[in-house]
Design an enzyme around this catalytic site. Structure first.
Site, short mmCIF file in Angstrom:
data_model
loop_
_atom_site.label_atom_id
_atom_site.label_comp_id
_atom_site.label_asym_id
_atom_site.label_seq_id
_atom_site.Cartn_x
_atom_site.Cartn_y
_atom_site.Cartn_z
CE LYS A 12 0.82 1.38 4.46
NZ LYS A 12 1.61 2.56 4.81
CG ASP A 140 -0.75 0.29 8.44
OD1 ASP A 140 -1.45 1.19 8.93
OD2 ASP A 140 0.39 0.47 7.96
O1 C5P Z 1 -0.26 -0.75 15.19
P1 C5P Z 1 1.17 -1.00 14.87
O2 C5P Z 1 1.74 -2.16 15.67
O3 C5P Z 1 1.43 -1.16 13.42
O4 C5P Z 1 1.97 0.28 15.31
C1 C5P Z 1 3.36 0.31 15.44
C2 C5P Z 1 3.78 1.54 16.25
O5 C5P Z 1 3.53 2.73 15.49
C3 C5P Z 1 3.02 1.76 17.53
O6 C5P Z 1 3.61 1.05 18.59
C4 C5P Z 1 3.12 3.26 17.72
O7 C5P Z 1 4.38 3.62 18.24
C5 C5P Z 1 3.07 3.79 16.31
N1 C5P Z 1 1.70 4.17 15.88
C6 C5P Z 1 1.10 5.30 16.42
N2 C5P Z 1 -0.16 5.64 16.02
C7 C5P Z 1 -0.82 4.90 15.08
C8 C5P Z 1 -0.23 3.77 14.52
C9 C5P Z 1 1.04 3.43 14.94
O8 C5P Z 1 1.68 5.99 17.27
N3 C5P Z 1 -2.04 5.28 14.71
#
Ligand code: C5P
Length: 293
Positions: A12, A140
């Site tokens: 993406k 995501d």
């Molecule tokens: O949800 P995911 O594990 O992909 O997110 C990885 C990291 O990215 C989170 O631990 C956070 O630090 C950051 N993040 C965030 N806000 C989001 C998505 C991700 O701060 N909406």
């Protein structure tokens, strides 16, 4: 032994990513547009008596086949929640999507694992059940269950499907260094906005004009990616200097994507940037997601 099922799952880009604010749980509230592109990983599913086994068949970088791998996490979650701990599967993964690139490769693989296992075990799960498991695996992941074009809200996991815009040729350019998503969010350089650009992008897509779409790209994380890896800003500059309709850091980077007026123009831009030693892909926007092949 032949696989029971083989699927492909796309990468993406995010034509718009707005950071709205920081949440008490440490995540950031977002309004962002997801767009699937024609760069795919492949997963093959084989029968196994019990448990989950992952074999990485091909990968642009070394990929741990341990519990930090989102395919294994997704498969274990599926077996526990849906199969009551029974059943087994061996999954072979062929990666094309680069890691830690801002292209959602790991999230795409996780979604393909959930959807693939639903097909493999013929469990016929409701979308809402798959979406709930996907959201546990990463912000995501839910988008990739749908594919095409969508608006994401919340931490990115709440998905509203949009009609896809015109097919647009893309150049993706990735420097060798990766960027850590948490580091980008926590750099203090993210720009906060109110979500209007993301929501308004649906109307821009409806114009069908690649030029207008290229002019409306926006990413509030871009200054953070530039701050952490100066090379990323140089890539964007070179893409724009080469005649791209627009260029932007994808997600939390470091990949920069550029929109081009034609496939030929995209090839021409790619040729120039490859000469600088960066990893370059010529792709296009697609209106589909995970598919059996
Ligand atoms: O949800 P995911 O594990 O992909 O997110 C990885 C990291 O990215 C989170 O631990 C956070 O630090 C950051 N993040 C965030 N806000 C989001 C998505 C991700 O701060 N909406």
């Amino acid at each position: 032994m032949n696989p029971v099922l083989t699927v492909q799952t796309p990468a993406k880009i995010n034509p718009v990513l707005e950071v709205l604010g920081k949440r008490p749980d440490g995540y950031h509230e977002l309004a962002l547009v997801f767009q699937a592109v024609s760069l795919y990983d492949e997963l093959a599913f084989f029968k196994e008596k019990e448990g989950v086994r992952l074999e990485v068949i091909r990968s642009p970088h070394p990929l741990p086949a341990d519990d930090s791998n989102l395919v294994l996490k997704a498969a274990k979650l599926f077996l526990k929640e849906i199969m009551g701990g029974k059943g087994g599967v061996r999954i072979q993964l062929k990666k094309e999507i680069p890691l830690a690139a801002g292209l959602g490769g790991g999230s795409s693989d996780a979604a393909a694992t959930l959807k693939g296992l639903d097909w493999f075990f013929q469990t016929g799960l409701e979308d809402s059940r798959l979406q709930a498991m996907a959201a546990q695996l990463g912000s995501d992941v839910p988008f990739f269950l749908a594919g095409g074009t969508a608006l994401g809200t919340g931490r990115g996991e709440k998905i509203t499907l949009w009609e896809s815009g015109p097919e647009i040729s893309l150049v993706l350019v990735k420097p060798d260094a990766g960027l850590s998503t948490p580091a980008v969010y926590q750099s203090g350089k993210a720009v906060m906005t109110n979500g209007e650009k993301a929501k308004g992008f649906a109307a821009v897509l409806k114009t069908g004009s690649a030029r207008k779409i290229g002019e409306s790209l926006y990413n509030g994380l871009e200054p953070a990616a530039f701050f952490l890896l100066a090379e990323v800003e140089e890539i964007k500059k070179q893409l724009l200097d080469s005649g791209a309709l627009g260029a932007l850091v994808s997600g939390s980077g470091p990949t920069v994507f550029a929109m081009a007026e034609s496939r030929e123009k995209a090839e021409e831009i790619a040729w120039k940037l490859e000469g600088e030693g960066w990893t370059v892909f010529v792709t296009r926007t697609i209106s589909t997601g995970i598919e059996k092949i």
